[in-house]
Design a protein around this motif. Structure first.
Motif, PDB file in Angstrom:
ATOM      1  N   UNK A  59       0.822  -1.205   0.000  1.00  0.00           N
ATOM      2  CA  UNK A  59       0.000   0.000   0.000  1.00  0.00           C
ATOM      3  C   UNK A  59       0.856   1.255   0.000  1.00  0.00           C
ATOM      4  N   UNK A  60       1.981   1.190   0.705  1.00  0.00           N
ATOM      5  CA  UNK A  60       2.861   2.363   0.782  1.00  0.00           C
ATOM      6  C   UNK A  60       3.364   2.759  -0.602  1.00  0.00           C
ATOM      7  N   UNK A  61       3.790   1.773  -1.384  1.00  0.00           N
ATOM      8  CA  UNK A  61       4.397   2.065  -2.674  1.00  0.00           C
ATOM      9  C   UNK A  61       3.410   2.071  -3.833  1.00  0.00           C
ATOM     10  N   UNK A  62       2.377   1.231  -3.754  1.00  0.00           N
ATOM     11  CA  UNK A  62       1.523   1.049  -4.936  1.00  0.00           C
ATOM     12  C   UNK A  62       0.044   1.304  -4.687  1.00  0.00           C
ATOM     13  N   UNK A  66      -4.160  -3.930  -7.055  1.00  0.00           N
ATOM     14  CA  UNK A  66      -4.366  -3.512  -8.439  1.00  0.00           C
ATOM     15  C   UNK A  66      -3.236  -2.610  -8.917  1.00  0.00           C
ATOM     16  N   UNK A  67      -2.833  -1.671  -8.042  1.00  0.00           N
ATOM     17  CA  UNK A  67      -1.754  -0.768  -8.402  1.00  0.00           C
ATOM     18  C   UNK A  67      -0.440  -1.490  -8.603  1.00  0.00           C
ATOM     19  N   UNK A  68      -0.167  -2.480  -7.758  1.00  0.00           N
ATOM     20  CA  UNK A  68       1.049  -3.267  -7.885  1.00  0.00           C
ATOM     21  C   UNK A  68       1.035  -4.064  -9.190  1.00  0.00           C
ATOM     22  N   UNK A  69      -0.102  -4.666  -9.515  1.00  0.00           N
ATOM     23  CA  UNK A  69      -0.205  -5.422 -10.760  1.00  0.00           C
ATOM     24  C   UNK A  69       0.033  -4.516 -11.963  1.00  0.00           C
ATOM     25  N   UNK A  70      -0.543  -3.320 -11.910  1.00  0.00           N
ATOM     26  CA  UNK A  70      -0.395  -2.381 -13.020  1.00  0.00           C
ATOM     27  C   UNK A  70       1.065  -2.035 -13.258  1.00  0.00           C
TER      28      UNK A  70
END
Length: 204
Positions: A59-62, A66-70
């Motif tokens: 959560x801190x970085x992405x 979903x954001x991490x996958x993107x």
């Protein structure tokens, strides 16, 4: 074991919580776990464990799974949740236009390089294609279709995805002219009406 001890796991020892090494480790781990387990099967906890960091770092970085996958697999420079919000921000009858504008707006500034890399990954790894299909159709486009409350949501989402990928292939991979260098307004006029029909029109 102390119930609260999970918050001070020693696995992060030697890393700075906000360090670039943590971000890189998460990206590498995510690529592996998503391919191995699929989008639905991969969890934030399992990816963080593979990277040897605390799950809170996702959560801190992405911002989210979903954001991490993107970032890790799609290499899209935007949080998918933000993209969905943009696509739904306006009249339903103009969603087709917003889809074209947003996707071209994401890929054009970087020359479509990430899209081409993603296509190469899909063609060389069948697992990546399955993960991509699960994310792109189910997690991204289907959310837009469900907002519209129309019939045949699965078919509509797949049709929209096919149109977007076709646009990306011709514009950024095979680069057929004049399609590859057409301006945004030309692309909107040419593609948006068909997308809009897939989203809200009659399919039969």
């Amino acid at each position: 074991m102390n119930p609260g001890s999970h918050q001070t796991e020693p696995k992060r020892r030697g890393r700075r919580a906000g360090g670039e090494d943590t971000k890189a480790a998460l990206l590498a781990a995510a690529r592996e776990v998503f391919v191995e387990r699929g989008y639905e099967g991969a969890t934030v906890r399992s990816i963080a464990a593979r990277a040897g960091v605390d799950a809170a770092m996702v959560n801190h970085w992405f911002g989210s799974k979903e954001g991490l996958f993107a970032k890790a697999v799609l290499q899209v420079p935007i949080d998918p949740n933000v993209l969905v919000e943009r696509l739904l921000d306006g009249p339903d009858e103009e969603i087709g236009e917003r889809i074209v504008r947003n996707f071209i707006g994401i890929w054009d500034p970087i020359g479509g390089g990430q899209f081409a890399a993603m296509v190469r990954s899909v063609t060389s790894h069948s697992q990546v294609a399955e993960v991509l299909r699960g994310f792109f159709v189910q997690t991204l486009i289907k959310r837009v279709v469900q907002h519209l409350d129309v019939s045949d949501p699965e078919l509509r989402a797949t049709l929209v995805a096919s149109q977007i990928f076709g646009m990306g292939m011709v514009r950024y991979v095979v680069r057929f002219e004049p399609f590859a260098s057409a301006d945004v307004e030309t692309m909107v006029k040419a593609i948006a009406p068909n997308l809009q029909r897939y989203l809200t029109g009659e399919l039969g």
